[in-house]
Design a protein around this motif. Structure first.
Motif, PDB file in Angstrom:
ATOM      1  N   MET A 156       1.239  42.323  -0.237  1.00  0.00           N
ATOM      2  CA  MET A 156       2.191  41.291   0.161  1.00  0.00           C
ATOM      3  C   MET A 156       1.803  39.931  -0.421  1.00  0.00           C
ATOM      4  N   VAL A 160       4.314  37.959  -2.785  1.00  0.00           N
ATOM      5  CA  VAL A 160       4.847  36.675  -2.313  1.00  0.00           C
ATOM      6  C   VAL A 160       4.494  35.571  -3.308  1.00  0.00           C
ATOM      7  N   THR A 163       6.913  35.636  -6.169  1.00  0.00           N
ATOM      8  CA  THR A 163       8.166  34.984  -5.796  1.00  0.00           C
ATOM      9  C   THR A 163       8.004  33.462  -5.811  1.00  0.00           C
ATOM     10  N   ALA A 164       6.838  33.000  -5.368  1.00  0.00           N
ATOM     11  CA  ALA A 164       6.592  31.559  -5.382  1.00  0.00           C
ATOM     12  C   ALA A 164       6.610  31.030  -6.814  1.00  0.00           C
ATOM     13  N   TRP A 187      -1.333  24.309 -10.907  1.00  0.00           N
ATOM     14  CA  TRP A 187      -0.942  24.330  -9.493  1.00  0.00           C
ATOM     15  C   TRP A 187      -0.719  25.769  -9.037  1.00  0.00           C
ATOM     16  N   GLN A 191      -2.749  27.826  -6.300  1.00  0.00           N
ATOM     17  CA  GLN A 191      -2.033  28.420  -5.169  1.00  0.00           C
ATOM     18  C   GLN A 191      -2.427  29.880  -4.993  1.00  0.00           C
ATOM     19  N   ALA A 194      -5.650  29.993  -3.330  1.00  0.00           N
ATOM     20  CA  ALA A 194      -5.530  29.524  -1.946  1.00  0.00           C
ATOM     21  C   ALA A 194      -4.918  30.598  -1.046  1.00  0.00           C
ATOM     22  N   VAL A 195      -3.850  31.259  -1.524  1.00  0.00           N
ATOM     23  CA  VAL A 195      -3.202  32.252  -0.649  1.00  0.00           C
ATOM     24  C   VAL A 195      -4.069  33.509  -0.515  1.00  0.00           C
ATOM     25  N   VAL A 198      -6.423  32.737   2.234  1.00  0.00           N
ATOM     26  CA  VAL A 198      -5.802  32.848   3.556  1.00  0.00           C
ATOM     27  C   VAL A 198      -5.786  34.317   3.990  1.00  0.00           C
ATOM     28  N   ARG A 202      -8.258  37.819   7.127  1.00  0.00           N
ATOM     29  CA  ARG A 202      -7.912  38.960   7.989  1.00  0.00           C
ATOM     30  C   ARG A 202      -7.831  40.283   7.236  1.00  0.00           C
TER      31      ARG A 202
ATOM     32  N   ALA B 164       8.617  31.536  -0.144  1.00  0.00           N
ATOM     33  CA  ALA B 164       7.543  32.493   0.165  1.00  0.00           C
ATOM     34  C   ALA B 164       7.791  33.120   1.539  1.00  0.00           C
ATOM     35  N   GLU B 183       1.035  38.262  13.439  1.00  0.00           N
ATOM     36  CA  GLU B 183       0.091  38.089  12.328  1.00  0.00           C
ATOM     37  C   GLU B 183       0.802  37.464  11.137  1.00  0.00           C
ATOM     38  N   LEU B 184       2.009  37.946  10.855  1.00  0.00           N
ATOM     39  CA  LEU B 184       2.781  37.395   9.733  1.00  0.00           C
ATOM     40  C   LEU B 184       3.023  35.905   9.945  1.00  0.00           C
ATOM     41  N   ASP B 186       1.243  33.743  11.759  1.00  0.00           N
ATOM     42  CA  ASP B 186       0.010  32.978  11.563  1.00  0.00           C
ATOM     43  C   ASP B 186      -0.331  32.859  10.081  1.00  0.00           C
ATOM     44  N   TRP B 187      -0.134  33.953   9.372  1.00  0.00           N
ATOM     45  CA  TRP B 187      -0.437  33.976   7.936  1.00  0.00           C
ATOM     46  C   TRP B 187       0.439  32.942   7.216  1.00  0.00           C
ATOM     47  N   GLU B 190      -0.756  29.417   7.992  1.00  0.00           N
ATOM     48  CA  GLU B 190      -1.983  29.115   7.231  1.00  0.00           C
ATOM     49  C   GLU B 190      -1.686  28.921   5.742  1.00  0.00           C
ATOM     50  N   GLN B 191      -0.721  29.695   5.232  1.00  0.00           N
ATOM     51  CA  GLN B 191      -0.320  29.517   3.833  1.00  0.00           C
ATOM     52  C   GLN B 191       0.260  28.119   3.625  1.00  0.00           C
ATOM     53  N   ALA B 194      -2.509  25.784   3.356  1.00  0.00           N
ATOM     54  CA  ALA B 194      -3.263  26.013   2.111  1.00  0.00           C
ATOM     55  C   ALA B 194      -2.532  25.439   0.896  1.00  0.00           C
ATOM     56  N   VAL B 195      -1.228  25.663   0.818  1.00  0.00           N
ATOM     57  CA  VAL B 195      -0.515  25.179  -0.371  1.00  0.00           C
ATOM     58  C   VAL B 195      -0.375  23.661  -0.332  1.00  0.00           C
TER      59      VAL B 195
END
Lengths: 218, 218
Positions: A156, A160, A163-164, A187, A191, A194-195, A198, A202, B164, B183-184, B186-187, B190-191, B194-195
């Motif tokens: 995922m 994702v 897509t970004a 950038w 990113q 960074a993702v 994140v 978990r 995203a 969970e999605l 929270d993720w 956090e994303q 982060a971005v």
């Protein structure tokens, strides 16, 4: 691949060369006009060939031309992802993004029309072509990361991020290609890191990846 | 808003109530079937009303029904963003995402069909409705961040994050709603942080925002 013998007035091109020439002409028109506004006549004019010749290659008309051009663009896009599996990972990603952004830059309006949808010539077939490119991009990234069996969270994250990248490209075109492509590329790479970070909080698989990335590239 | 007097066999509903009832029925069908596979007859059956009644409300047929249902869904989606401007920012974002993910969960296939495009009923009008929701989402976020004049880098960051979120929702539906919605959510929060952090490294406006976020929420 016999030469197009019935068109002696033009330079003799093989069927494949002629087809490629017509698709090039179509793609350059799609770069500045909505797909539904590009006729076979326009393509004939842009390529400097006769109208019947274009119809011979695309008897299905505008829709067939559009899908062929799209397939050709998708093919070109896939080549952006060709990157040797050697050297630090993030520079590999940056090089692929450079090629991708050059593609976006040169296809411009055609790229926007395609990805934004709402075009009369968009069908489940054209959507499938675009999705194929997205899937190829995800597979390339995972193969560079040396992941053969990605879990759902890592998958995922990669999808994702792809897509970004698309969304950022569309906005970039919409904003007169600002910021400069190099900044956008950096950038996007940052990113990505960074993702992944994140997700790593978990997902053990992603966490291992992030550690490997940091030790190899950091 | 006179009652639908010509349909005495049904409970007397006002025109607006009847319309809402038909749109609800349509939306529940769109949740499990591609828009092009939902006929006015299906809606009549699902709503337990006569076929002529549905045609009276949607004389433009399937396309009109679909656009009306889409507008109604877009309206509902906008309500997800209604969040008081008080308390720490990230919990506000989390609450809006909870509502959004409940919307995605209940509209399911209809949501996918709409955002993935390639549907025969997708037009520039339906694309505009979806884009309107995206724009509203971006404006809400910026207003919660107390930003009135976002620079291009911050704007791009917020818009790309919204895409995203959409992409993650589609993948989530595709993966049988795994991981769990909490969970999605929270993720995604956090994303977002982060971005913003990535953008902050090259954009003073975003850097100030990140500092404010950290001091208020951290």
């Amino acid at each position: 691949m016999s030469p197009a013998a019935s068109t002696p007035a033009y330079r003799r091109l093989s069927v494949e060369e002629r087809r490629a020439q017509l698709l090039d002409a179509a793609l350059s028109l799609f770069a500045h006009r909505a797909p539904e506004d590009v006729s076979l006549d326009d393509v004939a004019e842009a390529a400097g060939v006769s109208r019947p010749l274009v119809y011979r290659y695309f008897p299905g008309g505008k829709q067939q031309l559009y899908e062929a051009a799209l397939r050709s663009a998708a093919e070109e896009l896939r080549h952006c992802f060709d990157e040797p599996h050697e050297g630090p990972l993030l520079p590999r990603l940056a090089r692929a993004l450079d090629r991708y952004l050059r593609f976006v830059d040169s296809h411009d309006a055609g790229f926007t029309a395609l990805l934004q949808g709402g075009s009369v010539v968009e069908t489940s077939r054209t959507t499938a072509i675009v999705d194929g490119v997205r899937r190829a991009a995800a597979e390339h990234i995972l193969s560079h990361l040396d992941v053969t069996d990605p879990g759902p969270r890592l998958r995922m994250t990669v999808r994702v991020w792809i897509t970004a990248v698309e969304a950022a490209s569309l906005i970039w075109l919409d904003e007169d290609k600002q910021p400069p492509a190099e900044e956008l590329r950096d950038w996007l790479v940052e990113q990505f890191v960074a993702v992944l970070n994140v997700t790593a909080a978990r997902d053990p698989q992603t966490a291992a990846l992030v550690r490997a990335l940091a030790s190899a590239d950091g």
